[in-house]
Design a protein around this motif. Structure first.
Motif, PDB file in Angstrom:
ATOM      1  N   GLY A   1      95.642  49.622  45.914  1.00 14.50           N
ATOM      2  CA  GLY A   1      95.697  50.991  46.411  1.00 14.50           C
ATOM      3  C   GLY A   1      94.381  51.498  46.951  1.00 14.50           C
ATOM      4  N   GLU A   2      93.403  50.604  47.121  1.00 15.13           N
ATOM      5  CA  GLU A   2      92.084  51.002  47.614  1.00 15.13           C
ATOM      6  C   GLU A   2      92.023  50.855  49.131  1.00 15.13           C
ATOM      7  OE1 GLU A   2      90.215  47.929  45.456  1.00 15.13           O
ATOM      8  OE2 GLU A   2      89.779  49.194  43.727  1.00 15.13           O
ATOM      9  N   LEU A   3      91.392  51.811  49.786  1.00 20.10           N
ATOM     10  CA  LEU A   3      91.194  51.737  51.223  1.00 20.10           C
ATOM     11  C   LEU A   3      90.209  50.626  51.537  1.00 20.10           C
ATOM     12  CD1 LEU A   3      91.714  52.979  54.041  1.00 20.10           C
ATOM     13  CD2 LEU A   3      89.753  54.462  53.622  1.00 20.10           C
ATOM     14  N   VAL A   4      90.565  49.788  52.497  1.00 15.83           N
ATOM     15  CA  VAL A   4      89.724  48.668  52.905  1.00 15.83           C
ATOM     16  C   VAL A   4      88.959  49.052  54.173  1.00 15.83           C
ATOM     17  CG1 VAL A   4      89.786  46.291  53.783  1.00 15.83           C
ATOM     18  CG2 VAL A   4      91.281  46.970  51.886  1.00 15.83           C
ATOM     19  N   GLY A   5      87.684  48.676  54.242  1.00 13.54           N
ATOM     20  CA  GLY A   5      86.905  48.813  55.469  1.00 13.54           C
ATOM     21  C   GLY A   5      86.624  50.227  55.920  1.00 13.54           C
ATOM     22  N   VAL A   6      86.123  51.068  55.043  1.00 10.91           N
ATOM     23  CA  VAL A   6      85.800  52.438  55.429  1.00 10.91           C
ATOM     24  C   VAL A   6      84.844  52.405  56.620  1.00 10.91           C
ATOM     25  CG1 VAL A   6      84.721  54.601  54.697  1.00 10.91           C
ATOM     26  CG2 VAL A   6      86.175  53.341  53.107  1.00 10.91           C
ATOM     27  N   GLY A   7      85.226  53.062  57.719  1.00  7.51           N
ATOM     28  CA  GLY A   7      84.407  53.111  58.921  1.00  7.51           C
ATOM     29  C   GLY A   7      84.483  51.872  59.801  1.00  7.51           C
ATOM     30  N   ASP A   8      85.298  50.894  59.433  1.00 11.01           N
ATOM     31  CA  ASP A   8      85.368  49.619  60.159  1.00 11.01           C
ATOM     32  C   ASP A   8      86.788  49.392  60.678  1.00 11.01           C
ATOM     33  OD1 ASP A   8      85.395  46.969  61.018  1.00 11.01           O
ATOM     34  OD2 ASP A   8      84.292  46.215  59.269  1.00 11.01           O
ATOM     35  N   LEU A   9      86.985  49.678  61.959  1.00  6.17           N
ATOM     36  CA  LEU A   9      88.318  49.559  62.564  1.00  6.17           C
ATOM     37  C   LEU A   9      88.856  48.130  62.489  1.00  6.17           C
ATOM     38  CD1 LEU A   9      90.703  50.779  64.116  1.00  6.17           C
ATOM     39  CD2 LEU A   9      89.429  50.359  66.230  1.00  6.17           C
ATOM     40  N   THR A  10      88.005  47.149  62.706  1.00  5.06           N
ATOM     41  CA  THR A  10      88.450  45.754  62.665  1.00  5.06           C
ATOM     42  C   THR A  10      88.952  45.382  61.276  1.00  5.06           C
ATOM     43  OG1 THR A  10      86.962  45.117  64.455  1.00  5.06           O
ATOM     44  CG2 THR A  10      87.732  43.351  63.021  1.00  5.06           C
ATOM     45  N   ALA A  11      88.186  45.704  60.239  1.00  6.35           N
ATOM     46  CA  ALA A  11      88.594  45.384  58.862  1.00  6.35           C
ATOM     47  C   ALA A  11      89.881  46.115  58.484  1.00  6.35           C
ATOM     48  CB  ALA A  11      87.480  45.745  57.886  1.00  6.35           C
ATOM     49  N   GLN A  12      90.003  47.364  58.900  1.00  5.54           N
ATOM     50  CA  GLN A  12      91.213  48.115  58.582  1.00  5.54           C
ATOM     51  C   GLN A  12      92.430  47.538  59.305  1.00  5.54           C
ATOM     52  OE1 GLN A  12      90.998  52.387  58.717  1.00  5.54           O
ATOM     53  NE2 GLN A  12      89.227  52.457  57.343  1.00  5.54           N
ATOM     54  N   THR A  13      92.255  47.136  60.550  1.00  3.90           N
ATOM     55  CA  THR A  13      93.366  46.548  61.302  1.00  3.90           C
ATOM     56  C   THR A  13      93.784  45.227  60.672  1.00  3.90           C
ATOM     57  OG1 THR A  13      92.534  47.612  63.306  1.00  3.90           O
ATOM     58  CG2 THR A  13      94.162  45.877  63.603  1.00  3.90           C
TER      59      THR A  13
END
Length: 148
Positions: free
Chosen positions: A54-66
């Motif tokens: 349930g943790e957000l991955v890649g805060v501020g990083d569009l590539t990691a979030q995608t």
């Protein structure tokens, strides 16, 4: 009759409350709906970059979030016996200040999607810029339509 209705309503409310507190859904791939003929078409909506904790991955990083969104999509589709090869339509909602998606954002999203759609992009693919997603730290959410 009024007493029977009251008892029935109480039982239904208690059952609903218990179901709400005991049911735990995995984070990040929560919105999966099968429509029409069972197992033929699946809509996965609002797929966001949360890991299984349930943790957000890649805060501020569009590539990691995608990338995390695609991992979540693979998991969601796998629960109904499908893979990313079954995806016929994909829509990316990317956080932006204007209605136009700039080329850098488009390149980042397309680069990540190319590593997951190894057989080529779905026939319908669109990137939309939206001013806000569920949280300020979420930069992308994805919807897909998959079909067997």
């Amino acid at each position: 009759m009024k007493i029977h209705f009251t008892v029935l309503l109480g039982v239904l409310l208690a059952s609903f409350a218990q179901a709400q507190t005991t049911t735990k859904f995995p984070s990040g791939y929560l919105y999966k709906i099968e429509a029409g003929a069972i197992g033929r078409q699946v809509y996965v909506c609002n797929q966001r970059p949360f890991n299984t904790s349930g943790e957000l991955v890649g805060v501020g990083d569009l590539t990691a979030q995608t990338q995390q969104v695609f991992e979540n999509l693979k998991t969601a589709l796998g629960t109904v016996g499908m893979t990313l090869r079954n995806v016929k339509q994909v829509t990316y909602h990317v956080k932006g200040q204007t209605s136009q998606v700039n080329s850098t954002i488009s390149q980042q999203v397309n680069s990540v999607s190319a590593t997951y759609f190894t057989q080529g992009a779905p026939g319908i693919a669109e990137i939309k810029s939206i001013p806000k997603i569920a949280s300020d730290d979420i930069l992308v959410e994805v919807e897909v339509i998959a079909e067997k």
